[in-house]
Design a protein around this motif. Sequence first.
Motif, short mmCIF file in Angstrom:
data_model
loop_
_atom_site.label_atom_id
_atom_site.label_comp_id
_atom_site.label_asym_id
_atom_site.label_seq_id
_atom_site.Cartn_x
_atom_site.Cartn_y
_atom_site.Cartn_z
N TYR A 1 0.83 -1.21 0.00
CA TYR A 1 0.00 0.00 0.00
C TYR A 1 0.87 1.26 0.00
O TYR A 1 1.92 1.32 0.65
N LYS A 2 0.41 2.27 -0.74
CA LYS A 2 1.01 3.60 -0.71
C LYS A 2 -0.12 4.63 -0.61
O LYS A 2 -1.13 4.51 -1.31
N PRO A 3 0.04 5.61 0.26
CA PRO A 3 -0.94 6.71 0.28
C PRO A 3 -0.96 7.44 -1.05
O PRO A 3 0.09 7.79 -1.59
N HIS A 4 -2.16 7.65 -1.58
CA HIS A 4 -2.30 8.46 -2.79
C HIS A 4 -2.79 9.85 -2.38
O HIS A 4 -3.82 9.98 -1.71
N LEU A 5 -2.05 10.87 -2.77
CA LEU A 5 -2.34 12.24 -2.33
C LEU A 5 -2.80 13.09 -3.50
O LEU A 5 -2.22 13.05 -4.59
N GLU A 6 -3.83 13.87 -3.24
CA GLU A 6 -4.38 14.80 -4.23
C GLU A 6 -4.19 16.23 -3.71
O GLU A 6 -4.57 16.53 -2.58
N LEU B 1 9.66 10.59 -1.86
CA LEU B 1 8.73 10.54 -2.98
C LEU B 1 8.26 9.12 -3.24
O LEU B 1 7.11 8.89 -3.63
N ALA B 2 9.15 8.15 -3.04
CA ALA B 2 8.81 6.76 -3.33
C ALA B 2 7.75 6.20 -2.37
O ALA B 2 7.06 5.24 -2.71
N GLU B 3 7.60 6.82 -1.19
CA GLU B 3 6.67 6.31 -0.19
C GLU B 3 5.22 6.69 -0.46
O GLU B 3 4.30 6.10 0.09
N LEU C 1 2.86 13.31 -5.93
CA LEU C 1 3.74 14.48 -5.85
C LEU C 1 4.59 14.58 -7.12
O LEU C 1 5.06 13.57 -7.64
N GLU C 2 4.78 15.80 -7.59
CA GLU C 2 5.58 16.05 -8.78
C GLU C 2 6.44 17.30 -8.57
O GLU C 2 6.03 18.42 -8.89
N ILE D 1 -0.67 1.27 10.21
CA ILE D 1 -0.58 2.51 9.44
C ILE D 1 0.75 2.50 8.69
O ILE D 1 1.78 2.06 9.23
N PRO D 2 0.79 2.92 7.44
CA PRO D 2 2.07 2.89 6.70
C PRO D 2 3.06 3.89 7.29
O PRO D 2 2.70 5.00 7.68
N GLU D 3 4.32 3.49 7.36
CA GLU D 3 5.36 4.37 7.87
C GLU D 3 5.88 5.23 6.72
O GLU D 3 6.67 4.78 5.89
N VAL D 4 5.41 6.47 6.71
CA VAL D 4 5.76 7.39 5.62
C VAL D 4 5.96 8.79 6.18
O VAL D 4 5.47 9.11 7.27
N MET D 5 6.69 9.60 5.44
CA MET D 5 6.75 11.02 5.72
C MET D 5 5.61 11.63 4.91
O MET D 5 5.71 11.78 3.69
N LEU D 6 4.52 11.95 5.59
CA LEU D 6 3.27 12.30 4.91
C LEU D 6 3.12 13.81 4.75
O LEU D 6 3.00 14.54 5.75
N PRO D 7 3.10 14.33 3.54
CA PRO D 7 2.81 15.76 3.34
C PRO D 7 1.35 16.05 3.72
O PRO D 7 0.44 15.29 3.37
N VAL D 8 1.14 17.14 4.46
CA VAL D 8 -0.24 17.51 4.83
C VAL D 8 -0.64 18.87 4.23
O VAL D 8 -1.81 19.07 3.91
N LEU D 9 0.30 19.78 4.10
CA LEU D 9 -0.01 21.06 3.45
C LEU D 9 1.29 21.71 3.01
O LEU D 9 2.37 21.39 3.51
#
Length: 488
Positions: A83-88, A377-379, A383-384, A427-435
């Motif tokens: 699983y990978k979080p998909h962010l919009e 980015l791989a997690e 993101l672009e 929960i996936p261990e990721v560095m999660l962008p929030v804003l």
Amino acid sequence: MCSKCSNKAKRWWSLGISVGICVIAIALGVSWPFIIEKEVEKQFVFTPGTQLYDNWLNPPIDTLLELYLWNWTNTEDYRSDNYKPHLEQLGPYTFREKKERVDLKWDDDEDTLTFYQRRTWHFEPEMSKGDLENDMVVTINPILLTIGFMIQDSPYQDFIDSILNLNPQFVDNPFYNVRVKDILFDGYDDVLLANLIKLLEENEGLAGLFELPPFDKFGWFYGRNESETYDGNFTIARGTSNFQDLGILKLWNAVNQTEFYRDECGAVHGTTGELWPPFQDRMLSNVTVFSSDICSAMTLEYDGGSRVHGIAGLKWKGNERVFNNGNNYTETECQCTAPKEQCPVLKAGAMDVSRCKMGAPATVSYPHFYLADESYLAEVEGLEPEEEEHKFIMVLEPHTGIPLQVKAQLQVNLDVKEYGLTLLKDIPEVMLPVLWFRQTAQLNEELASDLKLLLILPNIGIYVAVGIGILGIACLAMYSYYSLKVWK
């Protein structure tokens, strides 16, 4: 030239006047830059009633704050394999910012000024993409994550975990699904936060684990709009005794070294970004800006020239050293907040600001993890990073130090892990962008016209000197002609 004088006298008078004109031209050309520099110094006296002071007190430049939120679109599948979080990306939600300096205290002995700043934001719907009232965003529950981060490996970990499990009315899943306006400025009525405050008030033994939140709601900018104290107080040099000190930050919250970082990373230095010493072309290597948002200073790299409204400026940019954590540059090792023997903890590109943000497992980076380690980015997906779109830049007019253009942009991330809480299990261990935010300011055309007038003064003197010099040369040519042909 007197008609009754002898030819010899005419020669001497003609030669003297011609040479005198040339000497005046040379003297004016050589001394004019120094004269202008002294006049510029007088214009940059930082006292009430001067234009420099008035523009600093109530900046006339339009400043915009663009806010982007990351919407986690596939939270229902977070326990699935691979699983990978998909962010919009949502936004920008654009706000016009007004900044005022208040509660000013002058110290003539130290040549400093201490002040607070009040920032006010007004939503600009026509400049935004989205609706504050109706747009919804899904993200990790930051309060739950902060609790887990604070109690990890503590003797109270099982006790807190059991309270959360036995009281599902506090929180029943690890995600937020809230309106954009609530997650930004209005705040969200969080039951978990309210009960956390109550729990801390009733159990003194837990006080050492948590930093009591100052608010009863949660929002990334909740409590900041029109606040005079949120950013802290700043003490800057007025430059009265040495104009090269103008605007240099001496203290933040009455200290010159913060408690959030070691050594140089905790030093209070640079400027706050709006007031700079003149003649910046003498310091082409780098400039430093102190940001209260990250409780530290950012050193920007010189990046050549740029033009704004026809005015030539010097540009600086944020490079990979700013958030390196000592991975590649030893001078950034002090960004790591763990014990020295454990550093670096984070990979390059994201800087730990947990101590600065009341214990939340937060980091800052450039938007879209621009210039960050590829593993971030791989997690996640969505993101672009793009250099022109996401780099941090600032343009200064070198002779006056006036900012011509600023595009300051940073991203807030949460270090997502289980932290020993049942609610965060799997929960996936990721560095999660929030804003992420982009703060832009640019000199308007009216102020640019005034600045152009100031900047042409050095050229006026040179042009006059050249004109006088041409006149002197013409007189010397006439002297030579008359001496050889007429005054024999």
